[in-house]
Design a protein around this motif. Sequence first.
Motif, PDB file in Angstrom:
ATOM      1  N   GLN A 117     -10.724  22.283   0.688  1.00 22.19           N
ATOM      2  CA  GLN A 117     -10.329  21.967  -0.685  1.00 22.19           C
ATOM      3  C   GLN A 117     -11.134  20.771  -1.197  1.00 22.19           C
ATOM      4  N   ARG A 118     -11.290  19.761  -0.356  1.00 21.19           N
ATOM      5  CA  ARG A 118     -12.044  18.573  -0.772  1.00 21.19           C
ATOM      6  C   ARG A 118     -13.487  18.934  -1.082  1.00 21.19           C
ATOM      7  N   TRP A 119     -14.102  19.706  -0.209  1.00 19.94           N
ATOM      8  CA  TRP A 119     -15.496  20.102  -0.429  1.00 19.94           C
ATOM      9  C   TRP A 119     -15.629  20.944  -1.689  1.00 19.94           C
ATOM     10  N   SER A 120     -14.734  21.894  -1.895  1.00 15.40           N
ATOM     11  CA  SER A 120     -14.791  22.741  -3.087  1.00 15.40           C
ATOM     12  C   SER A 120     -14.604  21.914  -4.351  1.00 15.40           C
ATOM     13  N   GLY A 121     -13.674  20.970  -4.304  1.00 16.54           N
ATOM     14  CA  GLY A 121     -13.473  20.105  -5.461  1.00 16.54           C
ATOM     15  C   GLY A 121     -14.687  19.241  -5.754  1.00 16.54           C
ATOM     16  N   GLU A 122     -15.336  18.764  -4.717  1.00 15.93           N
ATOM     17  CA  GLU A 122     -16.557  17.973  -4.909  1.00 15.93           C
ATOM     18  C   GLU A 122     -17.652  18.800  -5.569  1.00 15.93           C
ATOM     19  N   GLN A 123     -17.790  20.050  -5.143  1.00 18.27           N
ATOM     20  CA  GLN A 123     -18.817  20.897  -5.751  1.00 18.27           C
ATOM     21  C   GLN A 123     -18.503  21.169  -7.219  1.00 18.27           C
ATOM     22  N   ALA A 124     -17.254  21.460  -7.526  1.00 17.94           N
ATOM     23  CA  ALA A 124     -16.871  21.718  -8.918  1.00 17.94           C
ATOM     24  C   ALA A 124     -17.115  20.495  -9.792  1.00 17.94           C
ATOM     25  N   LEU A 125     -16.749  19.318  -9.289  1.00 22.69           N
ATOM     26  CA  LEU A 125     -16.907  18.109 -10.084  1.00 22.69           C
ATOM     27  C   LEU A 125     -18.374  17.735 -10.239  1.00 22.69           C
ATOM     28  N   SER A 126     -19.153  17.901  -9.174  1.00 17.98           N
ATOM     29  CA  SER A 126     -20.581  17.586  -9.246  1.00 17.98           C
ATOM     30  C   SER A 126     -21.299  18.521 -10.223  1.00 17.98           C
ATOM     31  N   TRP A 127     -20.978  19.807 -10.155  1.00 19.92           N
ATOM     32  CA  TRP A 127     -21.593  20.785 -11.058  1.00 19.92           C
ATOM     33  C   TRP A 127     -21.228  20.473 -12.511  1.00 19.92           C
ATOM     34  N   LEU A 128     -19.959  20.149 -12.747  1.00 18.16           N
ATOM     35  CA  LEU A 128     -19.527  19.805 -14.096  1.00 18.16           C
ATOM     36  C   LEU A 128     -20.223  18.541 -14.594  1.00 18.16           C
ATOM     37  N   ALA A 129     -20.330  17.523 -13.736  1.00 13.28           N
ATOM     38  CA  ALA A 129     -20.998  16.285 -14.131  1.00 13.28           C
ATOM     39  C   ALA A 129     -22.454  16.539 -14.495  1.00 13.28           C
ATOM     40  N   GLU A 130     -23.109  17.402 -13.733  1.00 11.52           N
ATOM     41  CA  GLU A 130     -24.501  17.744 -14.010  1.00 11.52           C
ATOM     42  C   GLU A 130     -24.627  18.452 -15.359  1.00 11.52           C
ATOM     43  N   LEU A 167     -19.134  31.054  -7.829  1.00 11.73           N
ATOM     44  CA  LEU A 167     -20.431  30.397  -7.955  1.00 11.73           C
ATOM     45  C   LEU A 167     -20.421  28.936  -7.531  1.00 11.73           C
ATOM     46  N   LEU A 168     -19.266  28.389  -7.170  1.00 10.69           N
ATOM     47  CA  LEU A 168     -19.263  27.051  -6.569  1.00 10.69           C
ATOM     48  C   LEU A 168     -20.158  27.019  -5.336  1.00 10.69           C
ATOM     49  N   THR A 169     -20.106  28.093  -4.526  1.00 10.40           N
ATOM     50  CA  THR A 169     -20.926  28.117  -3.315  1.00 10.40           C
ATOM     51  C   THR A 169     -22.383  28.404  -3.642  1.00 10.40           C
ATOM     52  N   ALA A 170     -22.667  29.063  -4.762  1.00 10.39           N
ATOM     53  CA  ALA A 170     -24.055  29.240  -5.191  1.00 10.39           C
ATOM     54  C   ALA A 170     -24.634  27.909  -5.645  1.00 10.39           C
ATOM     55  N   TYR A 171     -23.848  27.136  -6.386  1.00 14.78           N
ATOM     56  CA  TYR A 171     -24.277  25.789  -6.783  1.00 14.78           C
ATOM     57  C   TYR A 171     -24.529  24.944  -5.541  1.00 14.78           C
ATOM     58  N   ALA A 172     -23.610  24.992  -4.578  1.00 17.46           N
ATOM     59  CA  ALA A 172     -23.773  24.209  -3.355  1.00 17.46           C
ATOM     60  C   ALA A 172     -24.967  24.671  -2.541  1.00 17.46           C
TER      61      ALA A 172
END
Length: 366
Positions: A340-353, A282-287
């Motif tokens: 990896q960088r893009w995936s990590g950014e999505q995970a961190l952004s989703w968590l921050a939200e 779901l990282l890509t669904a969030y993105a």
Amino acid sequence: MAGSLAEPSDAPVRRAPPVRRGGAARVRQHGAVRAISLPPVAYGSTAVRPGWADLPAGLRNALAARLGGPPAAVRVAASGFTSGFAAVLTGPDGERVFVKAAALHGQRHLVDWYAHEAAILARLPAGLPVPRPRWALTESGWYALALDAIDGHTPALPWAPAELDAALATYAEVAAALADPPAQLAALPLPRLADLARDDILWWGEVAAGREPLPEQAAGAPLAELVALESRLPGYADAAPGLAHGDLRVDNLLIDSGGRAWLCDWPWLCHGPAWFDLAGLLLTAYASGLDADAAFAGHPAVAGAPADALDVTLAALAGYYLTGAAAEPSTASPHLRAHQRWSGEQALSWLAERRGWAWPHPAGSP
């Protein structure tokens, strides 16, 4: 947590909100403004693989013998993050198989993965939407594995909601079958997610201890909270029964002509919770600007999960991907670190939200 060798295909043309790769365009989803972010390189274009002519002549002859003659067509997979041969071979009679192959010397890790995957696929419960092994051979210093060739396409990003629904439905089916796996499957030497987490996935503790540099995307983030969240993963994983696919990503899925999703690339099967896989998908669904929170909360694989399972997983994945992105360039795929960088950014952004953290979001986020 490795690269995919799923069979590629051109995705159908469909209307989608305007986006820009590596950036974001705002769309309204369920009343909220959400940014769409695409990976820097499309998942269908990440691999650099040998072609048919690059294989040893003895191996080509052995494969042709299995096909009943030289292949009428060879379609090399363009997705994934490994450098092994992977292609759909069409025999002279029109029969198609998906073949993975690697050298015994120099690519031994790939050979081991392919052989392990064949053992897993042969033992999965019947009726699941997964490719099955056909045959394997060793010739001219190479190992080759033939699987069913699934007639389908890799979902394109941003996700079409119907294709995401199909992927979630397939994983519900797979997760249910793996919750109480057959004895012959569980008896295989499968790793435990809890051990993988302790050994390779948890990184914020290393950052906090000064043994790893702080990823620039996490500058100003509440590091102590990230450490606390990720540290719960091994205990949660140890307590969870059943098995997990271990690498549930968009490029390990195929959508067939009937709209059903098929789950490919199985060497990372492990003892662990299905909700860990689900969060990674779901990282890509969030993105894609979709309601990933609702998709996670409403999925059958989440039944019985700890209340903070999603936050714990996002914290672990953010650290895993962002520290991995800072490593030396990969010899397997020139695009691995960027993904990896893009995936990590999505995970961190989703968590921050989700946590309401008041700090600058990672690149590509609103």
